[in-house]
Write a protein that holds these residues in place. Sequence first.
Motif, short mmCIF file in Angstrom:
data_model
loop_
_atom_site.label_atom_id
_atom_site.label_comp_id
_atom_site.label_asym_id
_atom_site.label_seq_id
_atom_site.Cartn_x
_atom_site.Cartn_y
_atom_site.Cartn_z
N LYS A 46 0.83 -1.21 0.00
CA LYS A 46 0.00 0.00 0.00
C LYS A 46 0.86 1.26 0.00
CE LYS A 46 -4.57 -0.26 2.04
NZ LYS A 46 -5.32 -0.11 3.27
N ASN A 47 1.98 1.24 0.79
CA ASN A 47 2.86 2.39 0.92
C ASN A 47 3.67 2.66 -0.34
OD1 ASN A 47 2.00 2.92 3.42
ND2 ASN A 47 3.64 1.83 4.48
N ARG A 48 3.67 1.69 -1.19
CA ARG A 48 4.43 1.89 -2.43
C ARG A 48 3.55 2.58 -3.45
NH1 ARG A 48 9.12 -0.81 -3.30
NH2 ARG A 48 9.78 -2.18 -1.62
N ARG A 49 4.17 3.46 -4.20
CA ARG A 49 3.42 4.11 -5.27
C ARG A 49 3.36 3.20 -6.48
NH1 ARG A 49 4.79 10.49 -5.05
NH2 ARG A 49 3.98 10.76 -2.95
N LYS A 50 2.52 3.63 -7.40
CA LYS A 50 2.34 2.80 -8.59
C LYS A 50 3.64 2.65 -9.36
CE LYS A 50 -2.51 3.64 -9.17
NZ LYS A 50 -3.48 4.55 -9.80
N THR A 72 8.93 4.60 -2.89
CA THR A 72 8.32 4.57 -1.55
C THR A 72 7.79 5.96 -1.20
OG1 THR A 72 10.15 3.10 -1.04
CG2 THR A 72 8.74 3.74 0.80
N ALA A 73 6.63 6.01 -0.54
CA ALA A 73 6.04 7.30 -0.15
C ALA A 73 6.88 7.93 0.95
CB ALA A 73 4.62 7.08 0.34
N PRO A 74 7.08 9.25 0.90
CA PRO A 74 7.87 9.89 1.96
C PRO A 74 7.11 9.94 3.29
CG PRO A 74 6.98 11.54 0.49
CD PRO A 74 6.58 10.22 -0.08
N LEU A 75 7.86 10.11 4.36
CA LEU A 75 7.24 10.20 5.69
C LEU A 75 6.39 11.46 5.78
CD1 LEU A 75 7.40 8.83 8.51
CD2 LEU A 75 9.19 10.45 9.05
N ARG A 76 5.17 11.31 6.26
CA ARG A 76 4.28 12.47 6.39
C ARG A 76 4.52 13.14 7.74
NH1 ARG A 76 1.73 13.83 1.71
NH2 ARG A 76 1.29 11.95 0.52
N LEU A 77 5.00 14.36 7.69
CA LEU A 77 5.36 15.05 8.94
C LEU A 77 4.32 16.09 9.36
CD1 LEU A 77 9.12 15.67 8.17
CD2 LEU A 77 8.19 14.03 9.79
N THR A 78 3.24 16.17 8.61
CA THR A 78 2.27 17.24 8.87
C THR A 78 1.70 17.17 10.29
OG1 THR A 78 1.70 16.98 6.58
CG2 THR A 78 0.30 18.42 7.87
N SER A 79 1.30 15.96 10.73
CA SER A 79 0.70 15.85 12.07
C SER A 79 1.72 16.18 13.17
CB SER A 79 0.15 14.45 12.28
OG SER A 79 1.11 13.51 11.91
#
Lengths: 153, 163
Positions: free
Chosen positions: B7-11, B15-22
């Motif tokens: 799921k974390n992998r893009r098409k 690899t998706a980067p770490l989401r730091l927003t929260s």
Amino acid sequence: MNARHSLGRSFRGLVENDLDIMPLMNLFVALIPMLLISAVFLNVTVIEMNAPPEGMADDQEQKAVEPLHLAVTIREDFFVIEGNKLDKSVIDRRDDDPESALAAALAAVVAAHPGNRDVMIISEARTRYDEIITVMDVSRAAGLPSASLLGAE
Amino acid sequence: MARRRRKNRRKDGTTAPLRLTSMMDILTVLLLFLLKSFVVEGEVITPVPGVDLPESSSDAAPQASVVVAIFDNTVMLDGQMVTRLENGSSDDGLLIAPLADRLNQTRAKELEIAQLRGEDVDYSPKIAIQGDRDISFEVLERVMYTCNQSGFGDIALAVIGAS
């Protein structure tokens, strides 16, 4: 519109980029510990002091003048409440909860003399500061916000 | 697990980067809270290390003032040691000479600053005493007397207020 259409293919090829917040993160990581170290979490307040009335330091025993001159003396084993037109009352500190007894006695004095807001707290040389603050708190709660400190002879 | 990893992998396989927003949200709130603690009403008094202030029901806010700390018969003025009282008494009576000297210097300096600001008419020297809960009245009395003699008549006792 035509221009956009012509660029359509190249838009599709672009990878969506997140906002680079790493520098901001670095700043926060440095700022927060610094602020945490210097933050004051203790609520420090003050008790304003008054100078005792003129002449009272020399002749505490002289109670014949007009004002009430309410005084609470902190002895090792007793609290003594005295003043002009007041019967001397003694509270044994070895009893359970002597502060409540002192509060009740002072509240009775305040009820009898509603105009009086002053109290002198007379302490012995060895009286602990903590005990003096406790008596000041009790006096303030009883309706005597203006306290002054004196030393016992 | 394998499904989640997939799921974390893009098409395209990256690899998706770490989401730091929260996390940024939390840090922003924390930062604002800490900054707010510096912008409280009145002056903030920091207890001098080594001084165990007594607790009190008083809620009066402290004002900007010179701070005298007393603990273990040691007297400090604005964070600097002034003198050590031997058994709380001396031949000079109630006056503590080294403290009086330092207070006179401080008062002269404060008065000079007030004059430069044109506030010398309203200038009234204030002092806050941070006394350890275990000090005796004998020591406190000497410090208060010395403050009074040095022109610091507006005395406040620092305590830990009810929170």
